[in-house]
Design a protein around this motif. Sequence first.
Motif, mmCIF file in Angstrom:
data_model
loop_
_atom_site.group_PDB
_atom_site.id
_atom_site.type_symbol
_atom_site.label_atom_id
_atom_site.label_comp_id
_atom_site.label_asym_id
_atom_site.label_seq_id
_atom_site.Cartn_x
_atom_site.Cartn_y
_atom_site.Cartn_z
ATOM 1 N N GLU A 135 85.891 19.795 50.084
ATOM 2 C CA GLU A 135 84.594 19.512 49.690
ATOM 3 C C GLU A 135 84.773 18.437 48.532
ATOM 4 N N PRO A 167 84.943 27.446 54.088
ATOM 5 C CA PRO A 167 83.696 27.266 53.554
ATOM 6 C C PRO A 167 83.079 28.178 52.574
ATOM 7 N N HIS A 219 89.453 23.990 53.870
ATOM 8 C CA HIS A 219 88.382 23.331 53.797
ATOM 9 C C HIS A 219 88.328 22.672 52.554
ATOM 10 N N ARG A 278 83.020 16.393 45.694
ATOM 11 C CA ARG A 278 82.007 16.608 44.723
ATOM 12 C C ARG A 278 82.392 15.578 43.678
#
Length: 669
Positions: free
Chosen positions: A61, A73, A59, A63
């Motif tokens: 992500e 997740p 996973h 940011r």
Amino acid sequence: MAFEVQEGGFTLNLGGRTILRHAPETPVLFIGRGDASIAMHHGHFDIEDYVIERVALRHAEIRGDKVYLSTSPASPAVLALRIDGNETDAAIAFEALDPAINRIWIRVVAEPGEHVWGGGEQLSYFDMAGRRFPLWTSEPGVGRDKSTLITWQADRRSNSGGDYYRTNYPQPTYVSSRRYALHVETTAWSAFDFRREGFHEIEVWDVPARIELWARPHFSDLVMALSDRFGKQPPLPEWVYDGAIIGLKDGENSFDRLEKYGDAGVAVSGLWCEDWAGLRETSFGRRLFWDWQYNAARYPDLPKRIAALAARGIRFLAYVNPYLCVDGSLYPEAEKAGYFAKKLESDETYLVDFGEFDCGVVDFTNPEASQWFAEHVIARNMLDLGIMGWMADFGEYLPTDIRLASGKEATLAHNEWPVLWAEVNARAVASRGKTGDAIFFMRAGYSGVQRYCPLLWAGDQSVDFSRHDGIGTVICAALSSGLVGNAFHHSDVGGYTSLFDNVRTPELLMRWAEMAAFTPVMRGHEGNRPLQNLQIDQDPEVLAHFARMTRIYVHLAPYLRMLSREAAETGLPVQRPLFLHFEDDARTYGIQTAYLYGPDLLVAPVIEADRSDWTAYLPAGAEWVHVWSGKRHAGGQDVTVPAPFGEPPVFYRADSAHADLFERIASVR
């Protein structure tokens, strides 16, 4: 650089090439924990790893300016990446969010038929595709081929047989035929695995600081970018162009033997006496006495001898390494000052067994020890004596169960050690204002050695034609190291290691001299067993042949001088893979038995025994002239030419601006 974000993943493109492609089902990164076991025996390392855990980070992500990676997740992020760059250059910085991580695996997009080169100084395989290469500085081994008797004997006797991937100079940097280069900034044990069709896997026994990437339209541009990154060497000293450096370790008798070389017409630039500090006899052969000051018993009146040679334009060269023997006079001085590395559990000096004698490891993470060695040992005992060059040996022996002044773990300092050693030598040379005049040469290296070491040598080849440890390996070594920023490379004429009744032949010496005449530096070596092996001055035919090869070397000095200046300015190596100037000819991508000497000479040395002819591939895109016959050949084909002693297969580009110089090679007598 194009960084594209998809659902749960991302793609990194550089210069139109996809480098990373992450998706939950095809993750780019794996993290884990391992427990390594490392044992050293005379510079050879037995390394095993028990992988406690390896998990995929599926996973991703985004940011802010970072990519946070986790196993799912619902799981917390354990690794963060920051990717910066422009259209052609990129850097991926790593941040471990879980302190337990000590293993990481990274998968880079690969394409079918892709070629990869580099890895530092590789001796067996120039094109690394299809193989796995651990990157850990060590002794390469004897024979380096587990299927041969000599390697079996070396393993049985002292675990010193080696393998195809072992090298004094590894570097986690490669160049791809997709016209990009990748470097892993780490000093930890690492490995490049090029055995999968869809990806290259990089393994590091630590979380690396970053991965650096360059994309360029041409291979030469990539080499120059890597040279900018790691540092450039100064031009070769002017005196080097005057001829060969004669390697003798025969005490005072070396000076008399040098006259025999001169009388035979050998062009001489230097006399290299590695035994200047004395000798000791061991079962391996004659070893040097590791106490770095001249031995007045073996070399009486050495300062006067050096001055007399200098008056004739001949430089004197010596030998040094970063260890001090316990029975020498420098050892007590360094011991009293606290300059040695210590045992892990006490303040007792750590001693290394170098084969029937023990030595202390001068701790170059201690600034005072580093400065003492540079000034007191190299500058005062060598440069101030008039010594203008030396073999800066070893650097790959740092044990992993040792305590350093910096507090750095020895497993992380081990690969870095050759760079620290090179810096000590460079500092000594600079302190006397002799950078670019005095020269030292090293076999050990790692990322960054380029900015300090002015000349590499290929290490201790066997005195034979063997595939993985003989004469041919020095071509592979020059090509691989040259791609990652080392412009100047050479080897011991005739090889070095003689064991198990393996001794030099006149044929080997002559073929090696033929190759050396078309390298940046010609230098002889008597080997580890001088009395059992043929020396150049012991056979009239070999000596006459060597003399002519040195004169050919001198004849080419104007061309080499130009290449030397170009290397200092651009970082392009003197010895180049054929594809560096013929990148549209894919046939050149796998060739490691021939090289371009600058852009205009193609050298295909005879590297097999009992050959009177030789076949070389001439790249498409040029017309080639055989130096000895003057016959012209179209490029894009294999050509077989006669190769008697004294006529190594050499060709030049018909349209070269130096064609007149090359045409006259055949007339050098």
